[in-house]
Each structure stands twice: as structure tokens, then as C-alpha cells.
Write a protein that holds these residues in place. Structure first.
Motif, PDB file in Angstrom:
ATOM      1  N   ILE A 152      -4.486  22.993 -14.253  1.00  0.00           N
ATOM      2  CA  ILE A 152      -4.418  23.368 -15.662  1.00  0.00           C
ATOM      3  C   ILE A 152      -4.857  24.818 -15.826  1.00  0.00           C
ATOM      4  CG2 ILE A 152      -5.253  22.872 -17.992  1.00  0.00           C
ATOM      5  CD1 ILE A 152      -5.819  20.027 -17.116  1.00  0.00           C
ATOM      6  N   ASP A 153      -4.099  25.566 -16.603  1.00  0.00           N
ATOM      7  CA  ASP A 153      -4.487  26.935 -16.933  1.00  0.00           C
ATOM      8  C   ASP A 153      -5.464  26.872 -18.108  1.00  0.00           C
ATOM      9  OD1 ASP A 153      -4.778  29.587 -17.563  1.00  0.00           O
ATOM     10  OD2 ASP A 153      -2.637  30.043 -17.553  1.00  0.00           O
ATOM     11  N   LEU A 154      -6.725  27.156 -17.836  1.00  0.00           N
ATOM     12  CA  LEU A 154      -7.759  27.076 -18.855  1.00  0.00           C
ATOM     13  C   LEU A 154      -7.946  28.390 -19.606  1.00  0.00           C
ATOM     14  CD1 LEU A 154     -10.342  24.910 -16.891  1.00  0.00           C
ATOM     15  CD2 LEU A 154      -8.721  24.186 -18.639  1.00  0.00           C
ATOM     16  N   GLN A 155      -7.105  29.364 -19.317  1.00  0.00           N
ATOM     17  CA  GLN A 155      -7.049  30.630 -20.066  1.00  0.00           C
ATOM     18  C   GLN A 155      -8.362  31.412 -19.995  1.00  0.00           C
ATOM     19  OE1 GLN A 155      -5.786  29.200 -23.915  1.00  0.00           O
ATOM     20  NE2 GLN A 155      -3.710  28.771 -23.228  1.00  0.00           N
ATOM     21  N   CYS A 156      -9.046  31.255 -18.872  1.00  0.00           N
ATOM     22  CA  CYS A 156     -10.242  32.051 -18.614  1.00  0.00           C
ATOM     23  C   CYS A 156     -10.441  32.099 -17.107  1.00  0.00           C
ATOM     24  CB  CYS A 156     -11.476  31.466 -19.317  1.00  0.00           C
ATOM     25  SG  CYS A 156     -11.980  29.837 -18.721  1.00  0.00           S
ATOM     26  N   ASP A 157     -11.387  32.864 -16.646  1.00  0.00           N
ATOM     27  CA  ASP A 157     -11.630  32.957 -15.208  1.00  0.00           C
ATOM     28  C   ASP A 157     -11.891  31.579 -14.608  1.00  0.00           C
ATOM     29  OD1 ASP A 157     -12.442  34.724 -12.791  1.00  0.00           O
ATOM     30  OD2 ASP A 157     -14.115  33.345 -13.044  1.00  0.00           O
TER      31      ASP A 157
ATOM     32  N   LEU B  25      -7.446  29.135  -5.086  1.00  0.00           N
ATOM     33  CA  LEU B  25      -6.198  28.447  -4.778  1.00  0.00           C
ATOM     34  C   LEU B  25      -4.970  29.283  -5.117  1.00  0.00           C
ATOM     35  CD1 LEU B  25      -7.141  24.943  -6.261  1.00  0.00           C
ATOM     36  CD2 LEU B  25      -7.304  25.657  -3.873  1.00  0.00           C
ATOM     37  N   GLY B  26      -5.202  30.514  -5.607  1.00  0.00           N
ATOM     38  CA  GLY B  26      -4.083  31.366  -5.962  1.00  0.00           C
ATOM     39  C   GLY B  26      -3.708  31.326  -7.425  1.00  0.00           C
ATOM     40  N   PHE B  27      -4.519  30.652  -8.249  1.00  0.00           N
ATOM     41  CA  PHE B  27      -4.276  30.564  -9.677  1.00  0.00           C
ATOM     42  C   PHE B  27      -5.578  30.915 -10.407  1.00  0.00           C
ATOM     43  CE2 PHE B  27      -1.109  27.853  -7.726  1.00  0.00           C
ATOM     44  CZ  PHE B  27       0.043  28.170  -8.425  1.00  0.00           C
ATOM     45  N   PRO B  28      -5.820  32.213 -10.627  1.00  0.00           N
ATOM     46  CA  PRO B  28      -7.147  32.681 -11.031  1.00  0.00           C
ATOM     47  C   PRO B  28      -7.656  32.215 -12.378  1.00  0.00           C
ATOM     48  CG  PRO B  28      -5.528  34.468 -11.062  1.00  0.00           C
ATOM     49  CD  PRO B  28      -4.880  33.319 -10.374  1.00  0.00           C
ATOM     50  N   THR B  29      -6.793  31.738 -13.261  1.00  0.00           N
ATOM     51  CA  THR B  29      -7.275  31.267 -14.570  1.00  0.00           C
ATOM     52  C   THR B  29      -7.181  29.744 -14.701  1.00  0.00           C
ATOM     53  OG1 THR B  29      -5.101  31.572 -15.607  1.00  0.00           O
ATOM     54  CG2 THR B  29      -6.642  33.435 -15.686  1.00  0.00           C
ATOM     55  N   CYS B  30      -7.027  29.087 -13.573  1.00  0.00           N
ATOM     56  CA  CYS B  30      -6.813  27.634 -13.590  1.00  0.00           C
ATOM     57  C   CYS B  30      -7.964  26.871 -12.950  1.00  0.00           C
ATOM     58  CB  CYS B  30      -5.528  27.282 -12.842  1.00  0.00           C
ATOM     59  SG  CYS B  30      -4.012  27.933 -13.577  1.00  0.00           S
ATOM     60  N   ALA B  31      -7.932  25.569 -13.127  1.00  0.00           N
ATOM     61  CA  ALA B  31      -8.788  24.646 -12.392  1.00  0.00           C
ATOM     62  C   ALA B  31      -7.923  23.498 -11.913  1.00  0.00           C
ATOM     63  CB  ALA B  31      -9.922  24.123 -13.260  1.00  0.00           C
ATOM     64  N   ARG B  32      -8.150  23.074 -10.680  1.00  0.00           N
ATOM     65  CA  ARG B  32      -7.491  21.870 -10.170  1.00  0.00           C
ATOM     66  C   ARG B  32      -8.463  20.721 -10.331  1.00  0.00           C
ATOM     67  NH1 ARG B  32      -6.824  21.121  -3.966  1.00  0.00           N
ATOM     68  NH2 ARG B  32      -8.873  20.249  -4.356  1.00  0.00           N
ATOM     69  N   ILE B  33      -8.029  19.714 -11.056  1.00  0.00           N
ATOM     70  CA  ILE B  33      -8.909  18.611 -11.430  1.00  0.00           C
ATOM     71  C   ILE B  33      -8.346  17.311 -10.857  1.00  0.00           C
ATOM     72  CG2 ILE B  33      -9.947  17.351 -13.349  1.00  0.00           C
ATOM     73  CD1 ILE B  33      -9.356  19.925 -15.049  1.00  0.00           C
TER      74      ILE B  33
END
Length: 369
Positions: free
Chosen positions: A304-309, A330-338
Motif C-alpha cells: 500500500i502506498d501510504l503517501q509518506c516515507d 523493497l523498492g517502493f519508498p512511500t509504501c508498506a508491505r503488510i
């Protein structure tokens, strides 16, 4: 010491914080770990029954050929026993394949971002790594194909891809395989196969494409991560070439026993898949309501792109007892893998994301205080 040059620059795998570590560091009692894509529903009760009846002595080495597990897995998959190789998780299988095929002067093609151990092991072996960026979370198969040349030894495919969760339809896979040179091994990593809603029969492709190796694991859908049992399926000839690179006694006795017992309970896997499907739909709805972009996933995780660092977001959730994986690594700087957890766990995560959005809106600089 005369270390390989590449060993001077590589970092060891950095696992997420453990539950006990978070409890100590943040003075918390209730921790939810959703960073490593373990099965939140545990594992089949048949596993406990088998382990409780374990009658052998721990002083003996395990069966080096994993014969009981080999027979059950072959029957379960309807393949020949000689088409299977068993390893200490699929991490070791990636290592074995890389060790057997890669060397200086050779190259390997892979998507990026994807499972980092493909690249890690290629670097150790001194091979050239050719990374092809994913497009909207999907493998760019045409560019991956263009990256193959006479020195390519391995192509890595990950379906569903980790960390995006995107599944590769068999029509795309067949088109790709039709154009790959027959002397290039294509490894199809299906670690999350048990979570796919309506999976294609990828095993049938081995008869069509002898240069295909499929990897699977008992760590995810079967819930046996701590036992470390993975396996590969390919032609008997390919397996025979890989076996000399497999360490002796690499799968332990209890792991073999647990995995064999897990195969006897397909209902547990089906129930886990169904629960996962229901919970991921709730994440989709949540993201759509809050204007958060995400990748539709066929795994037991969602990016999910959480729109922050991403590091900030992961730390924010960590302070609330929720361990997730920052997309920054993981290569997606504004995301979190949950990891998609249980109903209650997922509700906690979504509530924390609500708090995160409010916090970031009030403090754009990302102050955790």
C-alpha cells in the motif's frame, strides 16, 4: 583474508524485528507481526499430531533424501519422485541454483523489485545481474526477454511477485517461454501459490519446457515457516544436476515430518486461502475510501502506498505494536508491505493507518513525537 571482492560490499539479510525485540524496545505487551508473510492462522492440527508421535532419536541424522516427504509430495503433485529436490526453505534452493549455474562471465535476468535473494546469490557467484523494472507491479516480460543473451544462465520469475503480489497468467508465461533459449534455466518462484484464487496448472508446463524449474514452499500457505522446508519441481535431468550442489541432510527430521503431515490436510490450506481473500477485499475497500493506491495481490500480503516515507510509516505502526515491512527497502519508498492477518489484526492496522494519515496531515515533516 582473501575474501571475494563482492563479499566486501554485500550486507547480510536483515530480518524484521522479532516480537520479543519489539516488546523490549518499545515496552509493549501486545505485538502483531505482519512483516514476513507468515500464515496468521497457524498450521494444520495434523502437524501437531505427527510431531507428538515422533518416535525417532534426535541423535540420528535426518533422511538425506527426505523419502517419506518425497513420496507424499510426488503423489500430491502427480509428478515423478525424481522430479523433486527438497531444501532448507526456498532461500537455499535459490542458493543451490545460483551455485550450480552462475559464475563470472555469466549473467542472470530478473525483475526489480522482487525477492532480493536472486540478486544476492548472483552477486556472491560473481555473475552479472540484469534487472528489469516491473511495470505497475508486473514483470516486463518483453524487456526481460530482450535482456537475455548467449551468456544468460538463469531467468528469475516470481509469481505472485514479492513484494507487489501480482500473479502472472499462464498465457503470458507460455508466450515468454516460447522465446527463451532452451539452454537458459527459467525459475518460476511460486512461494505464494497456495494463496492464488484460481491458479493455473504450472506443473504441466514442465513437460512442454524442459528448461523450467518451479519452486514452492511449506512456509507460507502451510504455515510451517520455522521448519524451513522448500522444494523444486523440474525434469528429472535438471534435478539430478542440482542435487550435487545440495548440502547433505539439509532438511531436518521434524521439518520433513511436519511437511508430510501438512499435505494430509488440504482443507486447512483452502480455509486459509478463503480467509485471506475475504480480508484482502477489506483492504481494497479501505484503500479506495482513503485514496490510497495499492497493488491487487494474489499473495497473503498487500503493498500500500501510504503517501509518506515508508520507514517513517513502519516505525509509526511499530510504536503501536504492529510490525510491518517498510517499502523503502523493497523498492517502493512511500509504501508498506503488510501481511494480511486475521480480522482483528487487520482492523488494528487500518485504524493505525488512519492515525498515520491524520498525523502526517498535522505534521508534514514526519515528527514521530
Amino acid at each position: 583474508m582473501k575474501w571475494k571482492e563482492q563479499m566486501l560490499h554485500l550486507r547480510a539479510y536483515q530480518p524484521g524485528k522479532s516480537i520479543e525485540e519489539v516488546k523490549r524496545e518499545y515496552n509493549l505487551n501486545n505485538i502483531v507481526k505482519l512483516a514476513s508473510n507468515e500464515n496468521p492462522y497457524g498450521y494444520s492440527p495434523m502437524v501437531d499430531t505427527a510431531l507428538n508421535n515422533f518416535g525417532d532419536s534426535f541423535r540420528f541424522y535426518p533422511d538425506g533424501s527426505a523419502q517419506t516427504l518425497r513420496e507424499k509430495t510426488a503423489g500430491f503433485l502427480d509428478v515423478d519422485q525424481n522430479q523433486l529436490i527438497f531444501t532448507n526453505g526456498t532461500d537455499e534452493l535459490v542458493q543451490i541454483v545460483s551455485r550450480a549455474l552462475l559464475e563470472p562471465g555469466k549473467n542472470t535476468v530478473m525483475p526489480t523489485p522482487t525477492f532480493p535473494q536472486y540478486k544476492h546469490n548472483a552477486v556472491i557467484e560473481g555473475a552479472e545481474v540484469r534487472e528489469v523494472p516491473v511495470v505497475e507491479g508486473r514483470h516486463d516480460l518483453s524487456k526481460m526477454l530482450a535482456a537475455i543473451d548467449d551468456e544468460t544462465a538463469i531467468v528469475w520469475l516470481c509469481s505472485p511477485n514479492n513484494p507487489t503480489g501480482i500473479y502472472m497468467p499462464q498465457t503470458e508465461l507460455r508466450t515468454f517461454m516460447d522465446s527463451v533459449p532452451s539452454d537458459v534455466l527459467v525459475v518460476l518462484d511460486e512461494a505464494y501459490y497456495e494463496y492464488v484464487d484460481d491458479p493455473d496448472d504450472s506443473l504441466a508446463l514442465i513437460d512442454v519446457y524442459p528448461n523450467l524449474l518451479i519452486t514452492r514452499t511449506f512456509s507460507k500457505g502451510y504455515g510451517l515457516a520455522s521448519f524451513r522446508v522448500g522444494y523444486g519441481i523440474s525434469t528429472a535431468e535438471n534435478i539430478s544436476r542440482l542435487e550435487p550442489a545440495r548440502p547433505p541432510f539439509n532438511t531436518n527430521a521434524l521439518g520433513q515430518l511436519a511437511a508430510a503431515a501438512a499435505l494430509d490436510d488440504p482443507d486447512f490450506v483452502a480455509e486459509s486461502r478463503q480467509a485471506n481473500a475475504e480480508e484482502k477485499e477489506k483492504y481494497y475497500q479501505f484503500c479506495q475510501r482513503h485514496g490510497l493506491s495499492y497493488f491487487p495481490t494474489q499473495g497473503n500480503f498487500i503493498l500500500i502506498d501510504l503517501q509518506c516515507d515508508g520507514d517513517f510509516a513502519a516505525e509509526f505502526l511499530l510504536r503501536r505494536g504492529l510490525i510491518v515491512r517498510s517499502g523503502a527497502v523493497l523498492g517502493f519508498p512511500t509504501c508498506a508491505r503488510i501481511t494480511i492477518g486475521t480480522k482483528d489484526q487487520n482492523e488494528q492496522v487500518r485504524h493505525a493507518i488512519d492515525e498515520l494519515k491524520q498525523h502526517v496531515a498535522a505534521q508534514p515533516q514526519g515528527d514521530l513525537a
